[in-house]
Design a protein around this motif. Structure first.
Motif, mmCIF file in Angstrom:
data_model
loop_
_atom_site.group_PDB
_atom_site.id
_atom_site.type_symbol
_atom_site.label_atom_id
_atom_site.label_comp_id
_atom_site.label_asym_id
_atom_site.label_seq_id
_atom_site.Cartn_x
_atom_site.Cartn_y
_atom_site.Cartn_z
ATOM 1 N N PRO A 32 0.803 -1.224 0.000
ATOM 2 C CA PRO A 32 0.000 0.000 0.000
ATOM 3 C C PRO A 32 0.837 1.276 0.000
ATOM 4 O O PRO A 32 0.410 2.279 -0.570
ATOM 5 C CB PRO A 32 -0.840 -0.115 1.269
ATOM 6 C CG PRO A 32 -0.161 -1.114 2.123
ATOM 7 C CD PRO A 32 0.602 -2.019 1.211
ATOM 8 N N LYS A 33 2.007 1.234 0.607
ATOM 9 C CA LYS A 33 2.863 2.428 0.641
ATOM 10 C C LYS A 33 3.256 2.868 -0.762
ATOM 11 O O LYS A 33 3.380 4.058 -1.037
ATOM 12 C CB LYS A 33 4.116 2.124 1.482
ATOM 13 C CG LYS A 33 5.028 3.297 1.659
ATOM 14 C CD LYS A 33 6.201 2.940 2.560
ATOM 15 C CE LYS A 33 7.130 4.107 2.738
ATOM 16 N NZ LYS A 33 8.259 3.779 3.622
ATOM 17 N N HIS A 34 3.436 1.897 -1.653
ATOM 18 C CA HIS A 34 3.839 2.193 -3.033
ATOM 19 C C HIS A 34 2.690 1.988 -4.022
ATOM 20 O O HIS A 34 2.871 2.187 -5.216
ATOM 21 C CB HIS A 34 5.009 1.288 -3.436
ATOM 22 C CG HIS A 34 6.188 1.427 -2.537
ATOM 23 N ND1 HIS A 34 7.016 2.530 -2.541
ATOM 24 C CD2 HIS A 34 6.684 0.612 -1.571
ATOM 25 C CE1 HIS A 34 7.965 2.385 -1.646
ATOM 26 N NE2 HIS A 34 7.779 1.216 -1.033
#
Length: 64
Positions: A32-34
């Motif tokens: 989710p961060k990327h």
């Protein structure tokens, strides 16, 4: 690499239930961060850390 260095905090038996291949060696994961999806990620590399239970291997050997 030392024996039992890669210790899973989520057992591989649980991860295999989400496998995407016939040999039950890969899963799909979302980062989710990327905002990225990895379709063929090795189960061996997921939810693990070097010596998570300690270097004495007492806990790790208990699970084996």
């Amino acid at each position: 690499m030392a024996a039992n260095k890669n210790q899973h905090y989520v057992p591989k038996v649980h991860l295999k239930q989400f496998s995407t291949d016939e040999r039950k060696k890969q899963i799909s994961i979302w980062l989710p961060k990327h905002d990225k999806i990895i379709v063929k990620a090795s189960i061996n590399d997921q939810c693990s850390k070097a010596y998570f239970y300690g270097q004495d291997l007492d806990v790790e050997n208990f699970f084996n």
